[in-house]
Design a protein around this motif. Structure first.
Motif, PDB file in Angstrom:
ATOM      1  N   LEU A 285      10.979  19.722  -4.553  1.00  0.00           N
ATOM      2  CA  LEU A 285      11.663  19.046  -5.653  1.00  0.00           C
ATOM      3  C   LEU A 285      12.168  20.053  -6.672  1.00  0.00           C
ATOM      4  CD1 LEU A 285       9.212  16.065  -6.334  1.00  0.00           C
ATOM      5  CD2 LEU A 285      11.260  16.078  -4.906  1.00  0.00           C
ATOM      6  N   ASP A 286      13.214  19.656  -7.408  1.00  0.00           N
ATOM      7  CA  ASP A 286      13.654  20.482  -8.533  1.00  0.00           C
ATOM      8  C   ASP A 286      12.777  20.171  -9.747  1.00  0.00           C
ATOM      9  OD1 ASP A 286      14.623  18.120  -9.817  1.00  0.00           O
ATOM     10  OD2 ASP A 286      16.479  18.275  -8.673  1.00  0.00           O
ATOM     11  N   ALA A 287      12.995  20.906 -10.833  1.00  0.00           N
ATOM     12  CA  ALA A 287      12.116  20.778 -12.005  1.00  0.00           C
ATOM     13  C   ALA A 287      12.194  19.388 -12.622  1.00  0.00           C
ATOM     14  CB  ALA A 287      12.484  21.837 -13.044  1.00  0.00           C
ATOM     15  N   GLY A 288      13.398  18.820 -12.707  1.00  0.00           N
ATOM     16  CA  GLY A 288      13.540  17.496 -13.299  1.00  0.00           C
ATOM     17  C   GLY A 288      12.847  16.416 -12.494  1.00  0.00           C
ATOM     18  N   SER A 289      12.984  16.466 -11.158  1.00  0.00           N
ATOM     19  CA  SER A 289      12.332  15.474 -10.306  1.00  0.00           C
ATOM     20  C   SER A 289      10.820  15.625 -10.342  1.00  0.00           C
ATOM     21  CB  SER A 289      12.838  15.599  -8.869  1.00  0.00           C
ATOM     22  OG  SER A 289      14.243  15.425  -8.799  1.00  0.00           O
ATOM     23  N   LEU A 290      10.337  16.873 -10.369  1.00  0.00           N
ATOM     24  CA  LEU A 290       8.900  17.108 -10.431  1.00  0.00           C
ATOM     25  C   LEU A 290       8.317  16.583 -11.739  1.00  0.00           C
ATOM     26  CD1 LEU A 290       6.373  18.364  -9.141  1.00  0.00           C
ATOM     27  CD2 LEU A 290       6.990  20.527 -10.252  1.00  0.00           C
ATOM     28  N   PHE A 291       9.043  16.774 -12.827  1.00  0.00           N
ATOM     29  CA  PHE A 291       8.563  16.286 -14.125  1.00  0.00           C
ATOM     30  C   PHE A 291       8.489  14.760 -14.138  1.00  0.00           C
ATOM     31  CE2 PHE A 291       9.551  14.846 -18.472  1.00  0.00           C
ATOM     32  CZ  PHE A 291       8.447  15.362 -19.135  1.00  0.00           C
ATOM     33  N   CYS A 292       9.513  14.086 -13.616  1.00  0.00           N
ATOM     34  CA  CYS A 292       9.509  12.617 -13.578  1.00  0.00           C
ATOM     35  C   CYS A 292       8.440  12.080 -12.626  1.00  0.00           C
ATOM     36  CB  CYS A 292      10.883  12.101 -13.156  1.00  0.00           C
ATOM     37  SG  CYS A 292      12.192  12.414 -14.367  1.00  0.00           S
ATOM     38  N   PHE A 293       8.085  12.856 -11.579  1.00  0.00           N
ATOM     39  CA  PHE A 293       7.065  12.434 -10.626  1.00  0.00           C
ATOM     40  C   PHE A 293       5.724  12.218 -11.320  1.00  0.00           C
ATOM     41  CE2 PHE A 293       3.794  13.295  -7.418  1.00  0.00           C
ATOM     42  CZ  PHE A 293       4.192  12.442  -6.392  1.00  0.00           C
ATOM     43  N   GLY A 294       5.487  12.963 -12.393  1.00  0.00           N
ATOM     44  CA  GLY A 294       4.218  12.849 -13.101  1.00  0.00           C
ATOM     45  C   GLY A 294       4.050  11.555 -13.875  1.00  0.00           C
TER      46      GLY A 294
ATOM     47  N   GLU B 252       0.841  -1.197   0.000  1.00  0.00           N
ATOM     48  CA  GLU B 252       0.000   0.000   0.000  1.00  0.00           C
ATOM     49  C   GLU B 252       0.876   1.248   0.000  1.00  0.00           C
ATOM     50  OE1 GLU B 252      -3.706   1.970   2.517  1.00  0.00           O
ATOM     51  OE2 GLU B 252      -2.901   0.005   3.055  1.00  0.00           O
ATOM     52  N   ASN B 253       0.519   2.224  -0.863  1.00  0.00           N
ATOM     53  CA  ASN B 253       1.266   3.465  -0.982  1.00  0.00           C
ATOM     54  C   ASN B 253       0.650   4.500  -0.047  1.00  0.00           C
ATOM     55  OD1 ASN B 253       2.609   5.783  -1.768  1.00  0.00           O
ATOM     56  ND2 ASN B 253       2.573   5.241  -3.939  1.00  0.00           N
ATOM     57  N   TYR B 254       1.400   4.843   1.022  1.00  0.00           N
ATOM     58  CA  TYR B 254       0.874   5.782   2.006  1.00  0.00           C
ATOM     59  C   TYR B 254       0.775   7.196   1.438  1.00  0.00           C
ATOM     60  CZ  TYR B 254       1.387   2.189   5.569  1.00  0.00           C
ATOM     61  OH  TYR B 254       1.255   1.044   6.303  1.00  0.00           O
ATOM     62  N   ILE B 255       1.602   7.497   0.398  1.00  0.00           N
ATOM     63  CA  ILE B 255       1.546   8.849  -0.173  1.00  0.00           C
ATOM     64  C   ILE B 255       0.198   9.084  -0.839  1.00  0.00           C
ATOM     65  CG2 ILE B 255       2.609  10.392  -1.861  1.00  0.00           C
ATOM     66  CD1 ILE B 255       5.233   9.080  -1.380  1.00  0.00           C
ATOM     67  N   GLU B 256      -0.366   8.044  -1.453  1.00  0.00           N
ATOM     68  CA  GLU B 256      -1.656   8.202  -2.123  1.00  0.00           C
ATOM     69  C   GLU B 256      -2.782   8.483  -1.128  1.00  0.00           C
ATOM     70  OE1 GLU B 256      -2.317   4.794  -4.498  1.00  0.00           O
ATOM     71  OE2 GLU B 256      -0.915   5.408  -6.079  1.00  0.00           O
ATOM     72  N   ARG B 257      -2.595   8.093   0.130  1.00  0.00           N
ATOM     73  CA  ARG B 257      -3.627   8.323   1.140  1.00  0.00           C
ATOM     74  C   ARG B 257      -3.538   9.714   1.755  1.00  0.00           C
ATOM     75  NH1 ARG B 257      -2.691   3.533   5.185  1.00  0.00           N
ATOM     76  NH2 ARG B 257      -4.537   4.439   6.162  1.00  0.00           N
ATOM     77  N   MET B 258      -2.439  10.442   1.411  1.00  0.00           N
ATOM     78  CA  MET B 258      -2.282  11.779   1.967  1.00  0.00           C
ATOM     79  C   MET B 258      -3.207  12.773   1.281  1.00  0.00           C
ATOM     80  SD  MET B 258       1.840  12.166   2.396  1.00  0.00           S
ATOM     81  CE  MET B 258       2.791  11.078   3.443  1.00  0.00           C
ATOM     82  N   PRO B 259      -3.596  13.819   1.963  1.00  0.00           N
ATOM     83  CA  PRO B 259      -4.373  14.893   1.335  1.00  0.00           C
ATOM     84  C   PRO B 259      -3.545  15.574   0.256  1.00  0.00           C
ATOM     85  CG  PRO B 259      -4.484  15.041   3.725  1.00  0.00           C
ATOM     86  CD  PRO B 259      -3.434  14.031   3.421  1.00  0.00           C
ATOM     87  N   PRO B 260      -4.169  16.086  -0.803  1.00  0.00           N
ATOM     88  CA  PRO B 260      -3.424  16.744  -1.885  1.00  0.00           C
ATOM     89  C   PRO B 260      -2.568  17.904  -1.393  1.00  0.00           C
ATOM     90  CG  PRO B 260      -5.694  16.354  -2.533  1.00  0.00           C
ATOM     91  CD  PRO B 260      -5.608  16.027  -1.088  1.00  0.00           C
ATOM     92  N   GLU B 261      -3.056  18.637  -0.370  1.00  0.00           N
ATOM     93  CA  GLU B 261      -2.282  19.779   0.130  1.00  0.00           C
ATOM     94  C   GLU B 261      -0.947  19.333   0.703  1.00  0.00           C
ATOM     95  OE1 GLU B 261      -6.551  20.553  -0.022  1.00  0.00           O
ATOM     96  OE2 GLU B 261      -5.328  19.014   0.965  1.00  0.00           O
ATOM     97  N   VAL B 262      -0.944  18.187   1.375  1.00  0.00           N
ATOM     98  CA  VAL B 262       0.306  17.680   1.959  1.00  0.00           C
ATOM     99  C   VAL B 262       1.264  17.246   0.854  1.00  0.00           C
ATOM    100  CG1 VAL B 262       1.300  15.928   3.477  1.00  0.00           C
ATOM    101  CG2 VAL B 262      -0.904  16.982   4.049  1.00  0.00           C
ATOM    102  N   ILE B 263       0.720  16.566  -0.165  1.00  0.00           N
ATOM    103  CA  ILE B 263       1.580  16.115  -1.264  1.00  0.00           C
ATOM    104  C   ILE B 263       2.178  17.309  -2.011  1.00  0.00           C
ATOM    105  CG2 ILE B 263       1.642  14.791  -3.406  1.00  0.00           C
ATOM    106  CD1 ILE B 263      -0.590  13.080  -2.370  1.00  0.00           C
ATOM    107  N   LEU B 264       1.377  18.330  -2.255  1.00  0.00           N
ATOM    108  CA  LEU B 264       1.892  19.519  -2.928  1.00  0.00           C
ATOM    109  C   LEU B 264       2.984  20.197  -2.116  1.00  0.00           C
ATOM    110  CD1 LEU B 264      -1.413  21.072  -4.359  1.00  0.00           C
ATOM    111  CD2 LEU B 264       0.408  19.901  -5.619  1.00  0.00           C
ATOM    112  N   LYS B 265       2.846  20.170  -0.809  1.00  0.00           N
ATOM    113  CA  LYS B 265       3.889  20.748   0.040  1.00  0.00           C
ATOM    114  C   LYS B 265       5.190  19.962  -0.107  1.00  0.00           C
ATOM    115  CE  LYS B 265       5.577  23.502   3.160  1.00  0.00           C
ATOM    116  NZ  LYS B 265       5.812  24.929   2.844  1.00  0.00           N
ATOM    117  N   ILE B 266       5.085  18.645  -0.182  1.00  0.00           N
ATOM    118  CA  ILE B 266       6.281  17.813  -0.378  1.00  0.00           C
ATOM    119  C   ILE B 266       6.894  18.069  -1.752  1.00  0.00           C
ATOM    120  CG2 ILE B 266       7.103  15.433  -0.549  1.00  0.00           C
ATOM    121  CD1 ILE B 266       4.931  14.636   1.427  1.00  0.00           C
TER     122      ILE B 266
END
Length: 482
Positions: free
Chosen positions: A65-74, A47-61
């Motif tokens: 990130l730098d631009a390259g890491s943020l792009f790969c996160f998608g 189970e992925n605990y990040i998926e259970r987090m509220p969107p506001e918390v994930i956006l804060k995390i």
């Protein structure tokens, strides 16, 4: 006291016997009795605990990130892709890139007058795309630079510099009869005055007899700090050619490879025995090359605005007049010969066989004869081998109308052949050779003469033939074949 000890021993033995007869409980039964144990074994370890987090918390995390890491996160899943396209975060990267150009102003000052609401109101992924364009140097400045025309070639003088500054590369995609595709990016590139020769010396290619389609794309990649296979970019279709064994023409050969070519400057080196592709070369004319490499899509070529010829009140019986041409013979090692010729014309009586004739260099006028500064050969190389094919080179030709606008552009491989019949000439001595090119829009005939005294070739004749149908369409005339 003795009784109590004996009684205790008896009870202990009885208890031990009963315990041995009791059936063992399963792990599931133990977990039912112990809630803490049950919760530990019932939770899925994947189970992925990040998926259970509220969107506001994930956006804060994600904000760390730098631009390259943020792009790969998608690329993780659909939900992460939506979060990774957040306009506010990408606008921060875009503003930071803008601030680097406007130093020493702060990032907060580079807002273009937009509020937080205005930033978020843009379509999803808008600021990410703007940041990628800014990072890649993709802006409208190159359009202004293209207006500077080289006096000798008549073409934009900064084409090579623009292509280098925008980091434009070219990729070739081959498709076989089963629909399998193999794509390779360029390995070598050579710029000349009027064209660029792009080479691919290695790739996972099929046999040439199996090819059905060849596509050439201009590629621009964003310099992000992420793996190459994930780097964003743009692809613009330059050429798409349907292939079969009948479209290839032999240009030349040596001990190892045969040089085959087809339309639009596409040249393929094939191993002599195996019919396997050794290398690929494509010659690209500078005319609208930057636009074609950037402004098309991955499936549709760039379409320039429809040309309208300037009004000409000269009597049509006079024919063509006031035209110019630039020609260059070159290889991947350098220029062999080049020249610019102006005030070219064709009278009505010179129209024949569906072509209009422009005589550029006359054999009878020795003052027009031009020497070649090198031998006619075409070097090639792969990852393991290299060589050169004698008697072959690249021809780049641009014909300009009276308004100095290009209307016939050629950039293709050509071969030198010997004269089919002996010709006696008292003006020129030495063996004659011919270089010819022809397509649906025109043809070129060049005669070369080997001067033994000078130990070099001279261009003693150059004639350009333009298709009547192309001329009529371009200039709105009605010349009839003779």
């Amino acid at each position: 006291m003795w009784w109590s000890l004996r009684e205790k021993r008896r009870r202990k033995m009885s208890s031990t016997h009963l315990h041995s007869q009791r059936p063992k409980r399963t792990m599931a039964q133990k977990s039912m009795k112990n809630p803490r144990s049950r919760s530990r074994f019932s939770v899925k370890t994947s189970e992925n605990y990040i998926e259970r987090m509220p969107p506001e918390v994930i956006l804060k995390i994600l904000s760390y990130l730098d631009a390259g890491s943020l792009f790969c996160f998608g690329f993780v899943n659909k939900r992460f892709q939506e979060l990774a396209n957040n306009n506010a975060m990408w606008y921060r990267f875009y503003a930071g890139q803008q601030a680097k150009k406007k130093n020493p102003r702060l990032i907060d000052e580079v807002t273009d007058g937009l509020s937080v609401v205005g930033i978020q109101e843009r379509p999803e992924g808008y600021w990410r795309k703007q940041f990628f364009k800014e990072l890649a140097g993709y802006n409208a400045n190159w359009k202004k630079k293209l207006k500077a025309i080289h006096l000798y070639t008549g073409l934009p003088s900064q084409t090579a510099q623009i292509l280098r500054s925008l980091r434009v590369r070219w990729a070739v995609t081959l498709t076989d009869g089963k629909g399998r595709e193999s794509t390779s990016e360029q390995t070598h590139v050579h710029f000349t005055d009027a064209a660029v020769t792009v080479s691919w010396s290695a790739g996972d290619w099929p046999f040439i007899d199996q090819l059905t389609v060849l596509k050439l794309h201009g590629v621009v990649r964003v310099p992000l700090q992420c793996p190459d296979e994930y780097k964003p970019g743009w692809k613009s279709l330059l050429t798409k050619v349907k292939l079969n064994k009948d479209v290839w023409k032999l240009c030349g050969s040596d001990r190892l490879v045969k040089l085959l070519y087809t339309e639009q400057g596409i040249t393929v080196g094939v191993w002599q025995e195996q019919r396997e592709i050794a290398f690929i070369m494509v010659n690209l004319h500078y005319h609208q090359l930057v636009e074609r490499s950037l402004l098309g899509s991955c499936v549709v070529q760039y379409q320039p605005a429809e040309h309208t010829a300037a009004f000409d009140d000269v009597d049509p019986e006079y024919g063509l007049h006031g035209y110019a041409a630039h020609i260059e013979l070159h290889s991947t090692a350098g220029s062999i010969a080049s020249g610019r010729f102006s005030q070219l014309f064709c009278t009505k009586d010179q129209i024949s066989d569906g072509h209009l004739q422009l005589k550029v260099i006359s054999k009878s006028n020795r003052s027009q004869h031009a020497p070649l500064c090198g031998s006619i050969s075409l070097p090639w190389r792969t990852d393991a081998l290299q060589g050169q094919i004698e008697g072959c080179c690249m021809l780049t030709l641009t014909v300009f109308d009276e308004a100095q606008i290009p209307f016939w552009c050629v950039s293709a491989p050509v071969a030198m052949t010997t004269s089919e019949q002996a010709e006696v000439s008292y003006d020129c001595t030495g063996e004659s050779f011919f270089v010819r090119y022809e397509d649906a829009e025109g043809k070129v005939e060049i005669e070369l003469r080997w001067m033994e005294d000078h130990k070099q070739y001279f261009m003693v004749s150059l004639i350009i033939f333009l298709s009547i149908s192309k001329v009529n369409k371009h200039f709105g005339r009605d010349y009839l074949p003779q």
